[in-house]
Design a protein around this motif. Structure first.
Motif, short mmCIF file in Angstrom:
data_model
loop_
_atom_site.label_atom_id
_atom_site.label_comp_id
_atom_site.label_asym_id
_atom_site.label_seq_id
_atom_site.Cartn_x
_atom_site.Cartn_y
_atom_site.Cartn_z
N TYR A 188 -9.56 -15.89 -19.85
CA TYR A 188 -8.66 -16.67 -19.01
C TYR A 188 -9.29 -16.90 -17.64
CZ TYR A 188 -7.09 -12.20 -16.88
OH TYR A 188 -7.02 -11.00 -16.26
N VAL A 189 -8.81 -17.97 -17.01
CA VAL A 189 -9.26 -18.32 -15.67
C VAL A 189 -8.08 -18.19 -14.73
CG1 VAL A 189 -10.28 -20.11 -14.21
CG2 VAL A 189 -10.93 -19.95 -16.63
N ARG A 190 -8.25 -17.41 -13.69
CA ARG A 190 -7.20 -17.23 -12.70
C ARG A 190 -7.13 -18.42 -11.76
NH1 ARG A 190 -7.31 -11.25 -10.20
NH2 ARG A 190 -8.00 -12.55 -8.46
N ALA A 191 -6.05 -18.50 -11.01
CA ALA A 191 -5.88 -19.60 -10.06
C ALA A 191 -6.95 -19.61 -8.99
CB ALA A 191 -4.49 -19.54 -9.42
N ASP A 192 -7.54 -18.45 -8.67
CA ASP A 192 -8.59 -18.40 -7.65
C ASP A 192 -9.98 -18.63 -8.23
OD1 ASP A 192 -8.95 -16.07 -9.04
OD2 ASP A 192 -8.75 -14.72 -7.31
N GLY A 193 -10.07 -18.97 -9.53
CA GLY A 193 -11.36 -19.29 -10.14
C GLY A 193 -12.02 -18.15 -10.86
N GLN A 194 -11.51 -16.91 -10.74
CA GLN A 194 -12.10 -15.79 -11.46
C GLN A 194 -11.94 -15.98 -12.97
OE1 GLN A 194 -11.28 -11.77 -10.37
NE2 GLN A 194 -11.17 -12.19 -8.16
N GLN A 195 -13.02 -15.71 -13.71
CA GLN A 195 -12.96 -15.72 -15.16
C GLN A 195 -12.95 -14.28 -15.67
OE1 GLN A 195 -15.21 -18.66 -17.46
NE2 GLN A 195 -16.11 -19.35 -15.53
N TRP A 196 -12.08 -14.02 -16.66
CA TRP A 196 -11.95 -12.68 -17.20
C TRP A 196 -12.03 -12.74 -18.73
CZ3 TRP A 196 -11.10 -7.85 -14.82
CH2 TRP A 196 -11.04 -7.90 -13.42
N TRP A 197 -12.63 -11.70 -19.31
CA TRP A 197 -12.73 -11.57 -20.76
C TRP A 197 -12.16 -10.21 -21.17
CZ3 TRP A 197 -16.21 -13.88 -17.65
CH2 TRP A 197 -16.67 -15.15 -18.01
N GLY A 198 -11.60 -10.14 -22.35
CA GLY A 198 -11.08 -8.89 -22.88
C GLY A 198 -11.07 -8.90 -24.39
N PRO A 199 -10.64 -7.80 -25.03
CA PRO A 199 -10.67 -7.70 -26.50
C PRO A 199 -9.48 -8.34 -27.19
CG PRO A 199 -9.90 -5.65 -25.56
CD PRO A 199 -10.26 -6.52 -24.39
N GLY A 200 -8.48 -8.78 -26.43
CA GLY A 200 -7.28 -9.37 -27.03
C GLY A 200 -6.16 -8.38 -27.19
N GLY A 201 -6.50 -7.13 -27.49
CA GLY A 201 -5.47 -6.11 -27.63
C GLY A 201 -5.15 -5.42 -26.32
N ALA A 202 -5.94 -5.68 -25.30
CA ALA A 202 -5.71 -5.08 -23.97
C ALA A 202 -6.05 -6.14 -22.93
CB ALA A 202 -6.59 -3.84 -23.79
N VAL A 203 -5.72 -5.83 -21.68
CA VAL A 203 -5.97 -6.78 -20.60
C VAL A 203 -7.47 -6.95 -20.40
CG1 VAL A 203 -3.80 -6.29 -19.45
CG2 VAL A 203 -5.84 -4.96 -18.87
N GLY A 204 -7.87 -8.07 -19.78
CA GLY A 204 -9.27 -8.34 -19.55
C GLY A 204 -9.96 -7.25 -18.75
N ASP A 205 -11.20 -6.91 -19.13
CA ASP A 205 -11.92 -5.85 -18.43
C ASP A 205 -13.26 -6.31 -17.87
OD1 ASP A 205 -13.60 -6.07 -20.69
OD2 ASP A 205 -12.52 -4.48 -21.73
N THR A 206 -13.64 -7.55 -18.10
CA THR A 206 -14.93 -8.07 -17.65
C THR A 206 -14.70 -9.37 -16.89
OG1 THR A 206 -16.00 -7.13 -19.59
CG2 THR A 206 -17.24 -8.78 -18.36
N SER A 207 -15.30 -9.50 -15.72
CA SER A 207 -15.03 -10.67 -14.89
C SER A 207 -16.31 -11.28 -14.36
CB SER A 207 -14.13 -10.30 -13.71
OG SER A 207 -14.81 -9.43 -12.83
#
Length: 329
Positions: A188-207
């Motif tokens: 997902y992409v946040r409103a401030d432009g940060q991109q985040w990745w995660g496993p789907g079963g938990a919140v994103g852990d890599t940005s």
């Protein structure tokens, strides 16, 4: 045909004076119960062979302005005292039936009427603040439409212009993707432009995000599966980066385990091939003998080619250490 108005309490009356066939006004003895709005219809000489329908378009007391020979009748001369009645006539009935049967040009509408439940194709319509429930929209939406609920696209949306979104806070998700069944977004992409990745079963852990002026940052490890180039800096793609290259300068680390009182060698391969054999210098990076120590440490570089060199290390004690090297061609 103009719309007529009606009254159930209109009192039969008589002409207060004779009327010629060309007169445009008639005088009656009474207008009691006559409709208050115009136009309405009167029959002059009601029931006689000379009966004529007239349309009353205005009134001044008992003097009425009329349209003669109305609804298919002929203008006639009428005598003083002729019977006058307010009537419903064939023209009125025909108008009602025509209106009931009409599907176009009714009440000033040009084209087909819009039904509340019939299936129709609408064209050239302007919808102001519409509410559309359970509808599939096709065609082109112009202007700046606002969707307040969730919008589902079953096909592939094609856009040839700017796609813009606005959220309340910088950390709000702007765009995201999930695999069916995921509890959280995998990207997902946040409103401030940060991109985040995660496993789907938990919140994103890599940005990946902008951390400052001309600075791009990740909050975790960056693993390069192949060559990574950044300006003149090139890594060899290893899980642990041991060497770098900048133009005709390459450098790196070589891990060596020494044998007490003996020379050990290690072959070091350059990340990139030099155009000519470089000059190589080495220095200890870890496990250097302390000041005043009796430990002996020596280095030697041999067999330098455009692709590699041999590093020789002598240490009076056994230890694993990192040797830094730099090669200049």
């Amino acid at each position: 045909m103009p719309q007529a108005y009606y009254s159930n309490t209109a009192v039969q009356t008589t002409l207060a004076s004779s009327v010629s066939s060309g007169a445009t006004s008639v005088a009656v003895a009474s207008v009691a119960g006559f409709p208050p709005a115009f136009p309405y219809t009167l029959a002059l000489d009601y029931g006689a062979a000379t009966e004529e329908l007239v349309s009353v378009t205005a009134a001044a007391g008992t003097t009425l302005t009329v349209t003669r020979g109305f609804s298919g009748t002929s203008a006639q001369s009428h005598s003083l005292g002729a019977v006058v009645r307010h009537v419903f006539h064939a023209g009125d009935a025909a108008a009602f039936r025509t209106h009931e049967d009409a599907t176009t040009s009714v009440h000033g509408v040009t084209g087909a009427l819009v039904g509340t439940s019939s299936t129709q194709t609408l064209a050239n319509k302007t919808l102001t603040s519409p509410t559309i429930n359970g509808a599939a929209l096709t065609g082109t939406l112009t202007g700046t439409p606002t969707f307040s609920g969730a919008v589902s696209f079953t096909g592939q949306p094609n856009m040839n212009n700017l796609l813009r979104g606005t959220r309340a806070t910088a950390a709000d998700s702007m765009f995201e993707s999930r695999v069916t069944g995921d509890a959280n977004a995998r990207w997902y992409v946040r409103a401030d432009g940060q991109q985040w990745w995660g496993p789907g079963g938990a919140v994103g852990d890599t940005s990946l995000y902008r951390s400052g002026y001309q600075a791009l940052t990740t909050n975790g490890s960056l693993v390069v599966a192949s060559t990574l180039k950044a300006g003149n800096i090139i890594t060899d793609g290893s899980a642990v980066v041991e060497s770098l290259s900048a133009g005709n300068i390459q450098s790196g680390l070589a891990s060596v385990t020494t044998t007490a009182g003996a020379w050990v060698t290690r072959s070091v391969t350059f990340p990139m091939t030099f155009f000519a054999a470089p000059v190589v210098a080495v220095t200890g990076n870890t496990a250097m003998p302390a000041t005043g120590s009796t430990t002996t440490l020596m280095y030697a570089v041999t067999s330098v080619t455009t692709n590699s060199f041999t590093l020789a290390v002598f240490r009076s004690t056994a230890i694993t250490m990192n040797i830094g090297w730099i090669a200049i061609a």
